[in-house]
Design an enzyme around this catalytic site. Structure first.
Site, PDB file in Angstrom:
ATOM      1  N   CYS A 165       0.837  -1.187   0.000  1.00 13.07           N
ATOM      2  CA  CYS A 165       0.000   0.000   0.000  1.00 13.07           C
ATOM      3  C   CYS A 165       0.873   1.238   0.000  1.00 13.07           C
ATOM      4  O   CYS A 165       2.101   1.157   0.105  1.00 13.07           O
ATOM      5  CB  CYS A 165      -0.945   0.018   1.207  1.00 13.07           C
ATOM      6  SG  CYS A 165      -0.091   0.208   2.781  1.00 13.07           S
TER       7      CYS A 165
ATOM      8  N   CYS B  90       3.212   1.681   2.920  1.00  8.75           N
ATOM      9  CA  CYS B  90       4.479   0.948   2.802  1.00  8.75           C
ATOM     10  C   CYS B  90       5.506   1.801   2.055  1.00  8.75           C
ATOM     11  O   CYS B  90       6.672   1.883   2.453  1.00  8.75           O
ATOM     12  CB  CYS B  90       4.269  -0.368   2.049  1.00  8.75           C
ATOM     13  SG  CYS B  90       3.156  -1.528   2.854  1.00  8.75           S
TER      14      CYS B  90
ATOM     15  N   ASP C  79      12.987  27.873 -31.330  1.00 12.65           N
ATOM     16  CA  ASP C  79      14.211  28.259 -32.015  1.00 12.65           C
ATOM     17  C   ASP C  79      13.961  28.114 -33.521  1.00 12.65           C
ATOM     18  O   ASP C  79      13.197  27.243 -33.946  1.00 12.65           O
ATOM     19  CB  ASP C  79      15.353  27.342 -31.573  1.00 12.65           C
ATOM     20  CG  ASP C  79      16.640  27.636 -32.302  1.00 12.65           C
ATOM     21  OD1 ASP C  79      17.088  28.783 -32.252  1.00 12.65           O
ATOM     22  OD2 ASP C  79      17.184  26.710 -32.934  1.00 12.65           O
TER      23      ASP C  79
ATOM     24  N   ASP D  98      17.303  22.784 -30.599  1.00 11.68           N
ATOM     25  CA  ASP D  98      18.049  21.587 -30.982  1.00 11.68           C
ATOM     26  C   ASP D  98      19.556  21.741 -30.894  1.00 11.68           C
ATOM     27  O   ASP D  98      20.286  20.756 -31.016  1.00 11.68           O
ATOM     28  CB  ASP D  98      17.687  21.175 -32.418  1.00 11.68           C
ATOM     29  CG  ASP D  98      18.289  22.133 -33.446  1.00 11.68           C
ATOM     30  OD1 ASP D  98      18.325  23.353 -33.168  1.00 11.68           O
ATOM     31  OD2 ASP D  98      18.719  21.672 -34.508  1.00 11.68           O
TER      32      ASP D  98
ATOM     33  N   ASP E 120      21.297  26.232 -27.494  1.00  5.93           N
ATOM     34  CA  ASP E 120      19.949  26.277 -26.924  1.00  5.93           C
ATOM     35  C   ASP E 120      19.899  25.677 -25.519  1.00  5.93           C
ATOM     36  O   ASP E 120      18.904  25.845 -24.811  1.00  5.93           O
ATOM     37  CB  ASP E 120      18.952  25.520 -27.810  1.00  5.93           C
ATOM     38  CG  ASP E 120      18.792  26.152 -29.182  1.00  5.93           C
ATOM     39  OD1 ASP E 120      18.837  27.386 -29.253  1.00  5.93           O
ATOM     40  OD2 ASP E 120      18.648  25.410 -30.168  1.00  5.93           O
TER      41      ASP E 120
END
Length: 755
Positions: free
Chosen positions: A13, A16, A434, A636, A640
């Site tokens: 549960c 736990c 970008d 990318d 960046d």
């Protein structure tokens, strides 16, 4: 700091999970710990100079559970012993359910006359005799339900309480109380009390909870279906060239540098680089890109993708845990093991939930016994409270949805690093894109090459060679375009000395003792170089929206190049969709304002931030955040990375650099901007699903506990049977997990979620 993921056993549960989390956090040197009940994992960050993995395992063992480090190679074959152990556990649980189910049915039939207060002729008396029911119920508690009592005892020794504590106390109370009217029935009659027994309640409750646990485990297994699908993509064998012959070997025996042969229709075994031949490759299974990609010598290939048309040979560059597929699986596992901020409420509740329920149960017994003087009513209400108040649903509400959501993302080429990113994506207000490599293809080509007046053909070619020689040392997409153009024109490239890249401005280096500088118009002005000789062609190229690279040799302008980068086919449609979703779309670029405006008009973007240097990109994102906006950055390139890290949600184009992907929260593997829409709508769908789960989890307890405590009895004379309470408790967990599995209906092509 080091990080490790531990596979946990013994959790039943959310309480736990909380106890394990507290045990690990108490170890000196542990920085952070997040235990995911649904994934049965603990993600731990620790100082290796102060603690180690063994100490962490010991802490978990001391708490009454067990932990094993998850294997580093996520694609390695699952250990046979572990798989057999899991199968045996499921088989044992199934046998317990069959045994306790049959006995419970007999007990319920035998108890019907007592339940309805009417004798039923076809039910023999001995079937509901207390001694007969005692004999049948005892093995149910001692064998089928022994796990509840063992775990409750362990929790008691640790001075804690879990769901097993509630079940053990509830069924134990019903069983122990029933022993007294069984052994001392005459005393009960003498006191004017009916010698009622509740053996059937104890047996049925244990059966129902075991059924719920079995269904819960099976459903939780389905939440990891995406992981299993990804792992199943890996080829089992590889055809390796050895001594001029193609030999089939297990994929585990492939080493870096091996030359492998792949024929049409076969899976590519590992990551590598084509050295001979060409083909069309279906990469949809790892990138989400449905259109097959044409590959030639020098191109990279990804393991687990499918070769479609031609045969080729490639050199293995990454194997095992280093392959692209393995990294995807690892990222998905990490995301599935992480916690979303929305789960904090459930964690806070489960921290005091079980002790509070036990206190409510005791209070309920005292109140009813004092008010009514009826031990039967007091017992029924007390057991009902203990049984219905299961915290399992609270513990499963968030992680199951996160597991399914991140898994669906991986299936569609969207890697989500953590649950926090997935949750935050649905709050986005501004998307910053970008330009180069994100909105555009990132594969620019030279369309114009103009030199200063009086330059002959040989000097033009020589100048082109000088320019390409310097550009060859740069990683920028524009540099590749210049080099390819120069080689196509037959220019000779030479060695470069003292090469230097000036971020956001240009590059420079010495070729045959000549200082060659290439970059923006702004940079030429900063260098004090006169650009008037080529001012008119520059204006014309700028007006057309082309990127212009100036060429200066020994501090004198000699020429310029016009370079274009085609817009990605999906950019216009995706940007329009984002705007319809109510999101502000901003274009961020280092290009000049005129060029940026041309691209922005083409794709439908109104707000343009141009001539932004790499070191300024992060500050630009921060400025947008200061406007009170939740910002996503999509990029990318290496430059960046700071902006991706600064943004509330960083989205990296998977076709870009590793640095950008490392700094991002979400990676769009295919490079298709449609992934932005899909990621945002997947976030909306997942958060909506979590909210539904939390509602289901809370409503069972908020409504169920008062009803079980007998709040309706003074009004209607109706008490909630402990048997019904057990069924409701089991159903609450199953309903939460089943609702989470609805996320598998999420559609990738349009980002539409079927409600």
């Amino acid at each position: 700091m080091e990080s490790i993921t531990l596979k946990l056993k013994g959790m039943n549960c959310a309480s736990c999970a909380r106890h394990i989390e507290e045990a690990i956090r108490s170890v000196p040197g542990v920085e952070t710990c997040s235990v995911n009940f649904g994934a049965e994992q603990a993600s731990v960050s620790y100082d290796p100079t102060k603690t180690d993995v063994t100490t962490l395992q010991t802490a978990v063992n001391t708490a009454g559970y067990s932990a094993q480090p998850m294997q580093e190679d996520v694609l390695a074959t699952e250990d046979d012993a572990e798989r057999r152990e899991h199968q045996l556990e499921q088989q044992l649980l199934t046998r317990k359910i069959w045994m306790s189910g049959i006995i419970s049915t007999i007990l319920v039939i035998g108890s019907l006359p007592a339940m309805i207060g009417v004798s039923i002729p076809f039910i023999p008396f001995w079937l509901h005799h207390p001694w007969f029911q005692l004999v049948l119920t005892t093995p149910v508690l001692l064998w089928a339900g022994n796990g509840f009592f063992i775990n409750a005892w362990k929790a008691l020794k640790r001075h804690t309480a879990t769901m097993d504590t509630l079940v053990a106390v509830g069924t134990g109370a019903a069983y122990l109380y029933s022993l007294f009217p069984t052994f001392f029935s005459q005393w009960f009659i003498a006191q004017g009390l009916l010698p009622e027994v509740y053996f059937e309640a104890a047996a049925v409750i244990i059966t129902l909870i075991l059924v719920g646990r079995l269904l819960e485990n099976r459903a939780k297994g389905q939440t990891s279906e995406a992981i299993r699908k990804l792992m199943g993509l890996q080829a089992k064998t590889a055809r390796v060239m050895r001594n001029g012959q193609a030999v089939d070997i297990p994929i585990a025996n492939v080493i870096v540098g091996d030359i492998l042969l792949v024929r049409p229709g076969e899976k590519i075994p590992v990551d590598g680089e084509i050295i001979e031949g060409s083909s069309t490759i279906d990469e949809a299974m790892v990138t989400g890109e449905s259109v097959p990609v044409k590959k030639y010598p020098g191109d990279e290939v990804i393991g687990a993708t499918i070769n479609k048309t031609g045969s080729f040979q490639f050199r293995a560059t990454r194997i095992g845990k280093d392959t692209f597929l393995a990294q995807i699986v690892k990222l998905v596992q990490q995301a599935q093991g992480s916690k979303a901020p929305i789960q904090r409420l459930a964690d806070q509740v489960t921290g005091w939930f079980v002790p509070a329920v036990i206190a409510i149960a005791i209070f309920t017994f005292i109140v009813w016994f004092n008010l009514m003087g009826n031990v039967t009513i007091a017992l029924i209400t007390t057991v009902g409270v203990l049984i219905i108040a299961c915290p399992c649903a609270l513990g499963l509400a968030t992680p199951t949805s996160i597991m399914v959501g991140t898994g669906k993302g991986a299936e569609h080429g969207i890697l989500i690093k953590g649950a926090e990113s997935l949750e935050l994506a649905h709050k986005l207000q501004t998307i910053v894109l970008d330009k180069t490599g994100t909105i555009t293809q990132g594969k620019p080509t030279v369309t114009d090459y103009i030199t200063a007046k009086g330059t002959g053909h040989q000097n033009e070619l020589k100048l082109l060679g000088l320019a390409a020689s310097v550009e060859r040392n740069s990683e920028h997409p524009l540099a590749e375009a210049v080099v390819q153009y120069a080689q196509a024109q037959g220019a000779e490239l030479a060695a470069v000395q003292a090469f230097e890249a000036i971020a956001g401005s240009g590059i420079q280096g010495y070729v045959a003792k000549h200082l060659v500088q290439m970059g923006t118009h702004r940079w030429m002005k900063e260098l004090g170089i006169d650009t008037s000789a080529l001012q008119q062609p520059w204006d014309e190229l700028e007006y057309l929206g082309k990127t212009v690279v100036w060429i200066a040799v020994d501090q004198k302008v000699e020429g310029l190049m016009g370079i274009t980068d085609a817009v990605k086919p999906s950019s216009i449609a995706v940007i329009r969709t984002l705007q319809k979703m109510g999101l502000e779309v901003v274009m961020l670029t280092g290009d000049n304002q005129r060029t940026a405006n041309v691209i922005a008009r083409e794709v439908g973007i109104e707000r343009v931030l141009a001539e932004v240097r790499p070191e300024q990109k992060s500050a630009t994102i921060e400025h947008l955040q200061l406007e009170g906006k939740v910002v996503a950055m999509v990029g990318d390139g290496i430059n960046d990375a700071p902006a991706l890290a600064q943004a509330d949600v960083g989205m990296a184009i998977g076709t870009g650099t590793d640095v950008a992907m490392a700094a991002s929260d979400i990676t769009l593997i295919s490079g298709d901007l449609q992934g932005i829409v899909t990621a945002i709508q997947l976030s909306h769908a997942t958060i909506r699903n979590i909210q539904q789960n939390l509602f289901f989890a809370f409503i069972y307890n908020v409504a169920g506990i008062p009803i079980a405590a007998g709040i309706l009895y003074p009004i209607s004379g109706w008490l909630l049977s402990p048997i019904i309470a057990g069924a409701a408790m089991a159903f609450s967990s199953v309903s939460v997990v089943t609702n989470a599995l609805r996320l598998r209906q999420f559609k990738s092509a349009t980002g539409h979620y079927l409600k």
